[in-house]
Design an enzyme around this catalytic site. Structure first.
Site, PDB file in Angstrom:
ATOM      1  N   LYS A 253      -9.002  -4.622   1.543  1.00 32.20           N
ATOM      2  CA  LYS A 253      -7.964  -3.789   0.932  1.00 32.20           C
ATOM      3  C   LYS A 253      -7.274  -4.594  -0.174  1.00 32.20           C
ATOM      4  CE  LYS A 253      -4.945  -0.207   2.842  1.00 32.20           C
ATOM      5  NZ  LYS A 253      -4.029   0.139   3.945  1.00 32.20           N
TER       6      LYS A 253
HETATM    7  O1  G3P Z   1      -2.072   2.771   4.814  1.00 35.31           O
HETATM    8  C1  G3P Z   1      -0.897   2.889   4.056  1.00 35.31           C
HETATM    9  C2  G3P Z   1       0.218   3.356   4.940  1.00 35.31           C
HETATM   10  O2  G3P Z   1       0.338   2.515   6.057  1.00 35.31           O
HETATM   11  C3  G3P Z   1       1.539   3.447   4.221  1.00 35.31           C
HETATM   12  O3  G3P Z   1       2.320   4.318   4.953  1.00 35.31           O
HETATM   13  O4  G3P Z   1       4.438   5.240   5.847  1.00 35.31           O
HETATM   14  O5  G3P Z   1       4.371   2.890   4.873  1.00 35.31           O
HETATM   15  O6  G3P Z   1       4.152   4.915   3.372  1.00 35.31           O
HETATM   16  P1  G3P Z   1       3.901   4.334   4.753  1.00 35.31           P
END
Ligand code: G3P
Length: 217
Positions: free
Chosen positions: A83
């Site tokens: 990633k």
């Molecule tokens: O994989 C990306 C994800 O974990 C981000 O989510 O909720 O931190 O925007 P969030």
């Protein structure tokens, strides 16, 4: 649409692996920090639990560091996907990994132009963060539709991996616009099963079957 789970909590991953629904896992530095685990150990353990793609994010932000870290992470298991943040150096690193057969997940994508760049350097997956766009009163799912249209116009093979999912509606919306993957927090996956009319209908079936006094076996 493939289902990835967005977590580094191995107990949650094991529980979902048992459902037969899981096609992969995504992690990021915040999820690793939340797990409290050693990064490489938890990635190795996750790769043992699921056969599908397991995203492990580099920590470096410079080209040389990302390449060095990504090549190190790729050795953990065959199903590790590197990633990489969507930056100029990140996309140069992506091109390096693509040229060397290492699968990549380009993350922190917030525009169609960014997604176009990632596809042009051979990203395996692109991760647009729909929840964070919604958080600032934009419509994250519109971005997914735009990327779908662009990728289909030119037969790009990069898979659209919808990330930053906050609710079950975003899962079905992602499927409706033709995303390839949704990476979903464990709690959201569990919520997808339930509907009050299903519960009500099943209770009625159980009650009415009991009234027959019959047994199937
Ligand atoms: O994989 C990306 C994800 O974990 C981000 O989510 O909720 O931190 O925007 P969030």
């Amino acid at each position: 649409m493939k289902f990835f789970v967005d977590t580094a909590e191995v107990d949650a991953i094991r529980e979902l692996q048992a459902t037969g629904l899981l096609d992969g896992v995504t992690t990021n530095p915040s999820l690793i920090a939340k797990s409290g685990r050693d990064f490489k150990e938890v990635i190795a353990e996750i790769c043992e639990i699921v056969d599908g793609a397991v995203s492990a994010e580099v920590a470096a932000t410079d080209l040389e560091g990302m390449i060095r870290e990504g090549e190190h992470l790729a050795k953990i298991a065959d199903n590790v996907v590197i990633k990489i943040p969507l930056t100029p150096d990140g996309l140069k690193a992506c091109r390096h990994f693509s040229n060397n057969g290492i699968k990549t997940n380009v993350t922190l994508c917030f525009s169609a132009n960014q997604a176009l760049l990632a596809a042009k350097v051979g990203a395996t997956y692109i991760s647009p963060f729909v929840g964070r766009l919604d958080d600032i009163n934009l419509t994250g799912m519109d971005l997914i539709a735009d990327i779908r249209g662009i990728y289909d116009n030119y037969d790009f093979e990069t898979q659209i991996l919808v990330a930053s999912i906050r609710n079950i509606n975003q899962v079905s919306e992602a499927a409706l616009v033709g995303a390839d993957v949704a990476t979903i927090p464990p709690a959201i996956i569990h919520k997808m099963y339930h509907h009050p009319l299903t519960d009500k209908g099943l209770a009625a079936f159980v009650k009415d079957w009991a009234s027959t006094g019959q047994s199937i076996l």
